[in-house]
Design a protein around this motif. Sequence first.
Motif, PDB file in Angstrom:
ATOM      1  N   TRP A  17      46.981  58.767  46.999  1.00 38.01           N
ATOM      2  CA  TRP A  17      45.731  59.482  47.206  1.00 38.01           C
ATOM      3  C   TRP A  17      44.673  58.534  47.744  1.00 38.01           C
ATOM      4  O   TRP A  17      44.739  57.325  47.542  1.00 38.01           O
ATOM      5  N   SER A  18      43.678  59.096  48.392  1.00 35.62           N
ATOM      6  CA  SER A  18      42.579  58.323  48.949  1.00 35.62           C
ATOM      7  C   SER A  18      41.263  59.009  48.606  1.00 35.62           C
ATOM      8  O   SER A  18      41.143  60.222  48.734  1.00 35.62           O
ATOM      9  N   LEU A  19      40.298  58.219  48.170  1.00 38.51           N
ATOM     10  CA  LEU A  19      38.972  58.720  47.861  1.00 38.51           C
ATOM     11  C   LEU A  19      37.988  58.095  48.840  1.00 38.51           C
ATOM     12  O   LEU A  19      37.918  56.870  48.958  1.00 38.51           O
ATOM     13  N   LEU A  20      37.247  58.932  49.551  1.00 35.35           N
ATOM     14  CA  LEU A  20      36.244  58.478  50.502  1.00 35.35           C
ATOM     15  C   LEU A  20      34.865  58.852  49.964  1.00 35.35           C
ATOM     16  O   LEU A  20      34.652  60.004  49.568  1.00 35.35           O
ATOM     17  N   VAL A  21      33.963  57.872  49.921  1.00 35.87           N
ATOM     18  CA  VAL A  21      32.602  58.108  49.448  1.00 35.87           C
ATOM     19  C   VAL A  21      31.633  57.581  50.503  1.00 35.87           C
ATOM     20  O   VAL A  21      31.719  56.420  50.902  1.00 35.87           O
ATOM     21  N   GLN A  22      30.736  58.448  50.936  1.00 31.65           N
ATOM     22  CA  GLN A  22      29.683  58.048  51.867  1.00 31.65           C
ATOM     23  C   GLN A  22      28.346  58.348  51.214  1.00 31.65           C
ATOM     24  O   GLN A  22      28.187  59.386  50.563  1.00 31.65           O
ATOM     25  N   GLY A  23      27.414  57.436  51.380  1.00 32.31           N
ATOM     26  CA  GLY A  23      26.114  57.638  50.769  1.00 32.31           C
ATOM     27  C   GLY A  23      25.086  56.703  51.341  1.00 32.31           C
ATOM     28  O   GLY A  23      25.265  56.132  52.422  1.00 32.31           O
ATOM     29  N   VAL A  87      38.817  54.195  48.566  1.00 33.54           N
ATOM     30  CA  VAL A  87      39.742  53.648  47.572  1.00 33.54           C
ATOM     31  C   VAL A  87      41.061  54.382  47.754  1.00 33.54           C
ATOM     32  O   VAL A  87      41.111  55.613  47.726  1.00 33.54           O
ATOM     33  N   SER A  88      42.126  53.616  47.954  1.00 32.92           N
ATOM     34  CA  SER A  88      43.462  54.205  48.085  1.00 32.92           C
ATOM     35  C   SER A  88      44.411  53.441  47.172  1.00 32.92           C
ATOM     36  O   SER A  88      44.047  52.411  46.599  1.00 32.92           O
ATOM     37  N   HIS A  93      49.120  48.547  43.956  1.00 34.15           N
ATOM     38  CA  HIS A  93      47.696  48.210  43.959  1.00 34.15           C
ATOM     39  C   HIS A  93      46.787  49.398  44.272  1.00 34.15           C
ATOM     40  O   HIS A  93      47.210  50.336  44.942  1.00 34.15           O
ATOM     41  N   PHE A  94      45.544  49.251  43.834  1.00 29.34           N
ATOM     42  CA  PHE A  94      44.438  50.012  44.401  1.00 29.34           C
ATOM     43  C   PHE A  94      43.862  49.136  45.505  1.00 29.34           C
ATOM     44  O   PHE A  94      43.769  47.912  45.359  1.00 29.34           O
ATOM     45  N   HIS A  95      43.462  49.750  46.614  1.00 29.48           N
ATOM     46  CA  HIS A  95      42.862  49.035  47.738  1.00 29.48           C
ATOM     47  C   HIS A  95      41.472  49.613  47.963  1.00 29.48           C
ATOM     48  O   HIS A  95      41.305  50.829  48.023  1.00 29.48           O
ATOM     49  N   VAL A  96      40.490  48.715  48.111  1.00 27.74           N
ATOM     50  CA  VAL A  96      39.112  49.144  48.311  1.00 27.74           C
ATOM     51  C   VAL A  96      38.620  48.604  49.649  1.00 27.74           C
ATOM     52  O   VAL A  96      38.697  47.398  49.912  1.00 27.74           O
ATOM     53  N   HIS A  97      38.121  49.525  50.469  1.00 24.57           N
ATOM     54  CA  HIS A  97      37.517  49.175  51.749  1.00 24.57           C
ATOM     55  C   HIS A  97      36.064  49.640  51.723  1.00 24.57           C
ATOM     56  O   HIS A  97      35.762  50.712  51.193  1.00 24.57           O
TER      57      HIS A  97
END
Length: 136
Positions: A17-23, A87-88, A93-97
């Motif tokens: 899964w991938s979580l995308l957050v924009q703010g 975050v994927s 691992h979790f990967h954070v970009h």
Amino acid sequence: MALQFEAFCAEGLAPGWSLLVQGHSDCEEDKFEINFLSEAGDIAFHIKPRFSSATMVGNAFQGGRWGQEDVSCTFPLVLGEPFEMEVSSDAQHFHVHAQEHKVLQFTHRHWPLAAITRVQVLSDHRLARVELARRA
């Protein structure tokens, strides 16, 4: 901090899964975090940008205790500017970009991965978009 987003997936949120957050980071305080939670209520992965120290911190809260922090000094976020974080996860691992830069790779500490069923985004920043999607 205010709960801005919460999602539940009975089949588990890792891997795949991938979580995308924009703010917009519009205050000087560190009031933004993402938590991936297990069925038992542990925090399998906690990611927090610390604007005050220009670091990205990852950790896990299991059995009533925080683990060792993973700290990244790669910090492409700028106060007062729009931001994007993703975050994927894969099997290890979790990967954070952030802003298209890889800022953290966090080894899974919670097993089984299928027990990671909830994600929360807490923030006092203005969030423009939060999207949770299964990766191809």
